[in-house]
Each structure stands twice: as C-alpha cells, then as structure tokens.
Write an enzyme that holds these catalytic residues in place. Structure first.
Site, short mmCIF file in Angstrom:
data_model
loop_
_atom_site.label_atom_id
_atom_site.label_comp_id
_atom_site.label_asym_id
_atom_site.label_seq_id
_atom_site.Cartn_x
_atom_site.Cartn_y
_atom_site.Cartn_z
N ARG A 1 0.85 -1.21 0.00
CA ARG A 1 0.00 0.00 0.00
C ARG A 1 0.88 1.25 0.00
NH1 ARG A 1 -1.37 1.69 4.74
NH2 ARG A 1 -2.17 -0.29 5.54
N TYR B 1 -17.85 16.41 -14.65
CA TYR B 1 -18.32 15.03 -14.63
C TYR B 1 -19.34 14.89 -13.49
CZ TYR B 1 -18.36 10.09 -13.45
OH TYR B 1 -18.77 8.82 -13.13
N ASP C 1 -8.71 19.02 -13.75
CA ASP C 1 -8.96 17.65 -14.20
C ASP C 1 -8.73 17.63 -15.70
OD1 ASP C 1 -10.14 15.30 -15.14
OD2 ASP C 1 -11.68 15.28 -13.58
N LYS D 1 -9.53 6.44 -18.68
CA LYS D 1 -9.89 6.99 -19.98
C LYS D 1 -8.69 6.94 -20.94
CE LYS D 1 -13.69 7.44 -17.81
NZ LYS D 1 -13.62 8.07 -16.54
O1 P1T Z 1 -14.45 6.73 -13.35
P1 P1T Z 1 -13.27 7.20 -12.60
O2 P1T Z 1 -11.96 6.59 -13.04
O3 P1T Z 1 -13.45 7.13 -11.12
O4 P1T Z 1 -13.07 8.77 -12.98
C1 P1T Z 1 -13.99 9.76 -12.65
C2 P1T Z 1 -13.89 10.90 -13.61
C3 P1T Z 1 -13.16 12.02 -13.26
N1 P1T Z 1 -13.04 13.08 -14.10
C4 P1T Z 1 -13.63 13.08 -15.30
C5 P1T Z 1 -13.48 14.28 -16.18
C6 P1T Z 1 -14.36 11.99 -15.73
O5 P1T Z 1 -14.93 12.03 -16.95
C7 P1T Z 1 -14.51 10.86 -14.86
C8 P1T Z 1 -15.33 9.67 -15.25
N2 P1T Z 1 -16.19 9.89 -16.32
C9 P1T Z 1 -17.02 8.96 -16.88
C10 P1T Z 1 -17.15 7.71 -16.43
C11 P1T Z 1 -17.83 9.45 -18.02
O6 P1T Z 1 -18.40 8.64 -18.77
O7 P1T Z 1 -17.86 10.66 -18.22
#
Ligand code: P1T
Length: 388
Positions: free
Chosen positions: A50, A103, A176, A201
């Site tokens: 961890r 988001y 972000d 992503k």
């Molecule tokens: O899904 P996760 O890895 O926890 O990430 C969250 C997140 C944070 N910031 C942005 C700009 C994002 O688009 C996302 C996650 N977004 C999607 C799952 C979506 O379909 O827009």
C-alpha cells in the site's frame, strides 16, 4: 526526451543491477509485503505494497513524466484520486469554487459527501467568465477546481489567468485533465498546482482498467498527498499499474487518431440536416476556439451534439448504431456513445442541468480509433433509421 519516447521508456528502464534481469517490461510485483534482512532496513526501500510497490512506482514515474510534472501518484479510480486530494488539502468549513460543468460523479462527490458530511461548500461558476470566478471568492475559499474542456459540454476556460487569480488569493488550482490527456494539454505549465486524471480513460485507453492519478510539481504538496495515499489506502493495484503502463505507451498515436476521426465526424455532423448543434474544441464555431489554440496542442476525441429531434428519436438514433457502443466512460480505442442526462450526468437535478445548458437530448461521443469510413457509415445509417 520527447513525449512518445517518455511514454515508452520512463519508469521501465531495464534494471541491470540489484538482482535485476534486464526486463524490458516492468514485472507485476504482486507481493503485498517485502521481507527485510535486518529489522531497521527495508529492502530497496519497500516495506508494504500500500505504501509503495515497484510496479506502481514505475507507473507513477511514467505519469509524472507525461504531464511534465515532478511527481505522480496512482489511485484505484479517478474518484479515489479526487477524494484523497480533497481530504488531504481541505478541512471542514473550507470552500471550493468549481466549474459549473463537471463530470456528474465529481459533483455528486462534492455535494453528497463533502458538502453534506464535511461542511465543505462548493460554488459552481461558469469559469469562462473571469469576473464570476473572482466574485465567487470568499474568505474561506481554498481551492478552484476546473475541468477544461468540461464534461460533457466541452466548455473551455483560461487556466493561466485563473492561476493568476489563485496566486493573488492564495488558492490552490486543481485541473482535471482527463478529456485532453497529457498529450494535448499540460495544465501545470499554465500554473495549476495539481492535475487530476481518470486514467480509466485516454491514459490507459483500452477500457480494461479503472484508475486515477494526481500529478504535482510542489514537493510539499506531493509529500502530503503521498502520506494520505498511504494513510487512506485507495491505491492502484500492481496489475492495473501494469495495464496502465502498457496502455500509456501508445497514448500519442492514439490521441492523434482519435482527433483525426473526430474532425471527420464533426465535418459530417455539421453538414447534416438532422443535426442542430455540434460542440467540438477544434471547430471554428466553438466559442473558445482561440483559447483552444494557445492552451492546448490539439482538440481531442470528444464531441457533443444535438439532433433536430425529441428524446425518443434521439434514443432511437443512439440505439441504431453498430460500432458506437452505448456506454458510460470515454477515451478507449472503441467508439462510445451516451446521453449524459440519462447516464453520466443523471445524478444532477433537472434544474442543475438546465442552468449549465445541458439539454436532455444532448449526445456525447467518445470517438475511437476505428477506420473513420466505418464510423461515418454507421452514423449515416442511424440517421436514416430515426424516422422509420
Ligand atoms: O471513473 P473514474 O476513473 O473514477 O473517474 C472519474 C472521472 C473524473 N473526471 C472526469 C473528467 C471523468 O470524466 C470521470 C469519469 N467519467 C465517466 C465515467 C464518463 O463517462 O464521463
């Protein structure tokens, strides 16, 4: 080293010493703990997975390098990265100013956890309006939180000017950068203090790993975040670290192809009589097109658009596609399509959506790297099905 070289080599330099085998690809170190020969001396600095793990460390070096940052930290999801960041840097009673279009999950985290349980309030502003940003600053404001381009309306704000506002008012600036990936935009260069990514992503790019990351230049902030990464424990697993290391090697060529395909699709959509609106940072019709050209080195692969049709017909269009899979998420090699009001942004109230200009029948595309002719044909046939 240029971007594509860093994406392949940083963090995976072959180890010829310390019992290394010269691996060209970093091994997946599954060990949860590391034995030591003497009580006081952790082996090669590793104690417990961890706290630090060799595969995750390789990825963290890669992530830092891709964002031109000093430091990188890898988490078990984008949301885990966001949660750790806010828990680490803010305390009860603090205030955040955030872009009004984010988001949906980030807004849910701010509103339902930090506001509701920790008394950390958020004021949402249209960050394209610098006066609105300035006017939202309160005595207790500690942080400005941006997405640019935003999810899903692709609004773009001026990171550099907002970072000047932050410096004058001693605020932290978080950006972000998920939509652009480090290939097309590096917010630290424009004065951001912390960059957030959902590595689920573009960075991983193959829709087979959920992860998040933070990239930082300031040593003190890094040390604090690293401490909290270990203390709270939302780390990326060794296997996922390996996946993201592997995926990130092709980030540059993937982003180029996402963008080429997106530009062709925009050209097609803009001319189509059944389309009423196309939003893409690379279009001259985009309101922040000039800023796009200075702040970013590309436009990415995300497009939002609306049809001259009601929600029923919009759904029919989306459901008629063959290659664009109906799914949340974005940034993978395969094209995805979704309706934010019903999917990624369903956690927002109808009033919230209306206020930011997010209509019920907005469609969001994550353009993949398939052959553009197939994608165009697919869209074309779906347009014919709307009225059948
Ligand atoms: O899904 P996760 O890895 O926890 O990430 C969250 C997140 C944070 N910031 C942005 C700009 C994002 O688009 C996302 C996650 N977004 C999607 C799952 C979506 O379909 O827009």
């Amino acid at each position: 080293m240029k971007f594509d070289t860093r994406a392949i080599h940083v963090g995976e330099e072959p180890n010829f010493k310390e019992g290394g085998m010269g691996d060209v690809v970093v091994p997946i170190h599954l060990s949860s703990t590391f034995a030591r020969a003497e009580v006081d001396t952790p082996t090669q600095g590793y104690e417990y997975s961890r706290t630090q793990n060799p595969t995750r460390k390789a990825l963290e070096q890669r992530l830092a390098s891709l964002e031109n940052a000093q430091y990188g930290l890898a988490f078990s999801s984008g949301m885990a990265a966001e949660t750790t960041l806010i828990l680490s840097l803010l305390k009860e009673g603090d205030h955040i100013i955030a872009f009004d279009d984010l988001y949906g999950g980030s807004k849910r985290l701010f509103n339902r956890l930090f506001k509701a349980r920790f008394n950390i309030h958020v004021t949402y502003v249209d960050a394209r309006d610098l006066n609105a940003v300035q006017a939202a600053i309160l005595k207790k404001t500690k942080m400005i939180w941006l997405e640019t381009p935003t999810n899903p309306l692709l609004k773009i704000c001026d990171i550099e000017t907002i970072s000047e506002i932050c410096k004058k008012n001693e605020l932290l600036l978080v950006v972000d950068n998920t939509f652009m990936s480090p290939y097309f935009q590096n917010p630290l260069k424009w004065g951001a203090d912390v960059v957030v990514h959902s590595s689920t992503k573009y960075i991983n790019g193959h829709s087979d790993s959920v992860g998040g990351s933070l990239m930082i230049n300031n040593h003190e902030i890094f040390e604090h975040l690293k401490f909290m990464q270990n203390a709270t424990g939302a780390i990326l697993s060794p296997f996922d670290s390996y996946m993201v290391l592997r995926g990130s090697k092709t980030l540059g060529i993937r982003m180029e192809k996402h963008q080429t395909n997106a530009l062709k699709i925009c050209e097609f959509l803009e001319k189509h009589p059944k389309v009423s609106k196309v939003i893409y940072p690379g279009l001259k019709s985009h309101p922040e097109y000039d800023l796009t050209n200075t702040q970013m080195s590309g436009f990415g692969g995300m497009i939002s658009f609306e049809l001259n049709a009601d929600l029923h017909k919009t759904k029919k269009f989306v459901e008629s596609l063959k290659y664009f899979l109906i799914a949340e998420s974005l940034g993978g090699v395969e094209s995805l399509i979704e309706i934010p009001s019903l999917m990624t942004h369903a956690s927002l109230t109808a009033d919230d959506r209306k206020q930011i200009g997010l209509s019920d029948n907005l469609i969001r595309l994550s353009v993949g790297i398939e052959d553009s002719e197939d994608l165009l044909q697919d869209l074309d046939q779906a347009f014919y099905r709307i009225d059948t």
